[in-house]
Design an enzyme around this catalytic site. Structure first.
Site, PDB file in Angstrom:
ATOM      1  N   CYS B 121       2.160  -0.547  -1.908  1.00 32.53           N
ATOM      2  CA  CYS B 121       3.516  -0.250  -1.453  1.00 32.53           C
ATOM      3  C   CYS B 121       3.642   1.209  -1.032  1.00 32.53           C
ATOM      4  O   CYS B 121       3.569   2.111  -1.871  1.00 32.53           O
ATOM      5  CB  CYS B 121       4.471  -0.585  -2.604  1.00 32.53           C
ATOM      6  N   CYS B 124       6.589   3.299  -2.533  1.00 34.79           N
ATOM      7  CA  CYS B 124       6.374   3.586  -3.959  1.00 34.79           C
ATOM      8  C   CYS B 124       5.647   4.912  -4.136  1.00 34.79           C
ATOM      9  O   CYS B 124       5.911   5.666  -5.077  1.00 34.79           O
ATOM     10  CB  CYS B 124       5.529   2.493  -4.627  1.00 34.79           C
TER      11      CYS B 124
END
Lengths: 523, 197
Positions: B121, B124
């Site tokens: 991700c 993230c």
């Protein structure tokens, strides 16, 4: 070991008796004391077909469980939920194909005014990481979807105990028994290894591994003539790697052969090496780590050798049925292929057990087929529908460097079915506008439409070789499904300037013998 | 290649320094002083309920083999232990498993922000360090637990995480606040202040 019956409060407060296996024991009735099975539907396999079935059934309010398990490849590669398409098929393939296409566009760019220093190097690691990250996000997405739709998921390797029950071992060694009224098998397939070739298993990789390599495969030998072989060799060439395809006989067996040879011609004139009529006999590892492959050339009858960093086997796929213990359930498989035999309702030899997707005999191995067949099946089981899956006129595309999209019959099939005199083939060599300024070779950009000769000339098949073939073919598949005729095609106005419009501009038949090259554009 | 944020991997931080341990006397003294500071700090920050003997108290574990490293004190994993030490910084730690989460998050007397993230991700990787920094600024009034959703899928599913990053604010075992996606420092500050109360 005695099985223990444990009362569990199920969904909506219903009590369900579930037999629980204790360590080492897989015994006990499929039905618990109350005579109810654990689930309405158990889906074995969490790939394109399996997940589609599970979600559809859950949406119809049924109690559903999915079991999915990935046996690591011989090289140790493993992946998450989603099946072949998501992890080692369509998705990573198309992304790497795109990476390769971008290389070509970067080369075109200076012609369009971009001041790009050539050659531009490619970093496999960066591409692989990006592709792998996307696949992992899809694994997660599928997990969340199952959760949202209240589908129970087990990451276990399941096998049949009897016709209503499977068992599997979960992490930690605990054995799980699952029973269901209906079972759908959607375990798909895995690449075949030529185990009779010395060194094949130890030193070769397959499509299961190529997308998960952390380091570049380097100089690669791709063995096979399937679309997997051609697509992989295609993108490897496109990102700048020395790539060779070795094939025993013809490319893309089952596809239109005229189109298939043009696909190969394009690849050959764009950097992929071909060893035709050759079959490998041995692979060994050299002291410096490279692989030495020995093969027999059927045209000369002689043996030859070559050195490669990677050998990729793409010689076909085998169904994932061996470890299922299908005999315990009474499910029949084909003696030749070991694929599961089903009828037009996707039912196996056992009335409440069904099968969909790549594991099934006699169906095209395509994700959208598995998904649609799965959904229709579930609608028949739980939704009161009687719609059967239609396996005719399924469009598909081979994502080779020059893409090949097709729907309907190949020219050979049409002629075999209707006879040469009853078939009319319209064709054209065209040049995509984008190729002009870039000075790209359009020799293999070609389209042909196979029709019945009798008016209104029903379209039997469409074959398109060119950029964005998938995007081009999809719309025409609808036309063919609706029974389009050549007369209607002729009256369809084209969108200009596109490659797609060449389909509706087809006027020259093969029979006429006229030159099918499109000259000029607007007219 | 993905480079983890500074401080989140003890071994890599040490490698950058050029090896384990500091050679000079001056750095040895510094080491001693930092060890005392760590003990005092941890005692004040980590006020947890006794964990029924399942996990040794964090303080003694943290003081196993303190090392110098950039970005604050970090603790090396002790190879003799089967359990990998998880402390990223003074106020951030990686969750090991369900019981660990129960122990250090649900049973924590200090409010905890839980950062559900994934390796794959992109956002993230931006939010993580930013949140760590803002949490560190709260001087121990809140701590941060990081949960990799691929390693701890059941936990993520249990807390109804769908998109990542998802950040939960937890107080006395309850989820009192939550957000999904990236936030800037001011927004994070407000989120944390609200949790601390």
């Amino acid at each position: 070991m005695a099985a223990m019956a444990v009362a569990l409060r199920g969904l909506g407060g219903r009590f369900r008796w579930r037999t629980q296996a204790v360590a080492g024991g897989v015994r006990g009735a499929a039905r618990g004391a109350a005579g109810q099975r654990d689930y309405d539907l158990l889906v074995v396999g969490g790939g394109s077909g399996g997940l589609a079935c599970a979600k559809e059934a859950a949406q119809l309010g049924r109690k559903v469980a999915v079991v999915d398990y990935v046996e690591p490849s011989p090289q140790g590669t493993r992946w998450g939920l989603g099946g072949t398409c998501v992890n080692v098929g369509c998705i990573p393939k198309k992304l790497m194909h795109q990476a390769a296409l971008l290389g070509g566009l970067i080369q075109d760019a200076p012609n369009y005014g971009w001041e790009v220093a050539q050659p531009v190097p490619h970093d496999w690691r960066k591409m692989a990481e990006a592709v792998q990250n996307h696949v992992k996000s899809l694994n997660w997405g599928h997990r969340v979807q199952l959760q949202d739709r209240k589908v129970k998921y087990f990451n276990i390797k399941a096998s049949f105990v009897d016709e209503h029950t499977v068992c599997g071992v979960a992490k930690g060694g605990k054995e799980i028994l699952l029973s269901a009224d209906h079972i759908i098998i959607a375990t798909g397939g895995r690449p075949r290894y030529p185990t009779h070739i010395e060194g094949a298993l130890e030193y070769g990789i397959t499509s299961d591994d190529i997308f998960w390599l952390k380091e570049s495969p380097g100089k690669t030998l791709v063995v096979g003539a399937s679309y997997v072989a051609l697509e992989c060799a295609g993108f490897l060439t496109g990102i700048g790697l020395d790539t060779t395809i070795m094939m025993r006989s013809i490319p893309l067996r089952g596809f239109d052969q005229q189109m298939s040879s043009m696909v190969i011609e394009h690849m050959a004139s764009h950097g992929t090496r071909f060893l035709r009529g050759c079959a490998p006999s041995r692979v060994r590892r050299l002291p410096d780590g490279q692989l030495q492959v020995t093969w027999e050339d059927s045209t000369t009858g002689k043996e030859d050798t070559g050195t490669f960093d990677t050998v990729l086997w793409a010689i076909g796929r085998v169904p994932d049925t061996r470890s299922l213990n299908l005999e315990k359930a009474g499910v029949d498989t084909s003696p030749d292929t070991q694929k599961i035999l089903v009828d037009s309702r996707e039912a196996t030899s056992v009335p409440h057990i069904y099968a969909i997707g790549d594991v099934v005999e006699g169906r095209p191995e395509l994700t959208p087929i598995a998904i649609m067949a799965g959904r229709l099946l579930v609608q028949r089981l739980f939704g009161g529908s009687s719609d059967l899956m239609d396996y005719d006129n399924v469009p598909t595309t081979v994502f080779t460097p020059l893409e090949y999209g097709c729907v309907g019959l190949s020219e050979e099939e049409a002629v075999a079915r209707h006879g040469q005199e009853h078939v009319e083939v319209y064709h054209a060599h065209y040049k995509p506008l984008e190729f002009t300024v870039a000075g790209r070779d359009a020799s293999q950009c070609y389209v042909k439409m196979v029709c019945l000769r009798e008016p209104p000339q029903l379209v039997l098949g469409l074959h398109f070789l060119g950029p964005n073939a998938g995007e081009v073919t999809q719309g025409f598949a609808l036309g063919i499904k609706c029974g389009a005729s050549y007369a209607q095609v002729m009256r369809t106005v084209g969108i200009h300037p596109t490659c797609s419009e060449e389909v509706v501009k087809l006027r020259i038949s093969k029979r006429s013998g006229l030159d099918p090259t499109v000259t000029g554009c607007c007219g | 290649m993905y480079v983890p944020p500074r401080g989140s991997d003890d071994r890599r931080a040490l490698d950058r320094q050029g090896g384990l341990g500091c050679a000079s006397l001056r750095s040895h003294c510094r080491e001693m002083a930092q060890r005392l500071l760590l003990r005092r700090f941890l005692a004040s920050v980590i006020s947890r309920k006794p964990s029924q003997g399942q996990w040794p108290p964090l303080t003694s574990r943290a003081l196993q083999t303190p090392q110098c490293s950039p970005g604050g004190l970090t603790v090396t994993p002790n190879p003799a232990r089967t359990i990998y030490t998880t402390r990223i910084s003074l106020t951030t730690f990686n969750i090991q498993d369900g019981p660990d989460f129960q122990d250090r998050v649900v049973n924590s007397e200090t409010p905890v922000v839980v950062d559900f993230h994934a390796q794959w991700c992109g956002p993230c990787k931006i939010l993580g360090p930013r949140l760590e920094k803002m949490v560190a600024k709260q001087h121990g009034k809140v701590v941060m637990a990081k949960v990799d959703i691929d390693d701890h899928t059941d936990l993520a599913i249990e807390y109804e995480v769908s998109a990542v990053p998802t950040v939960l604010a937890m107080k006395n075992g309850d989820v009192v606040d939550k957000f999904v996606g990236i936030k800037d420092e001011d927004q994070l500050e407000a989120f944390l202040k609200k949790l601390i109360g």
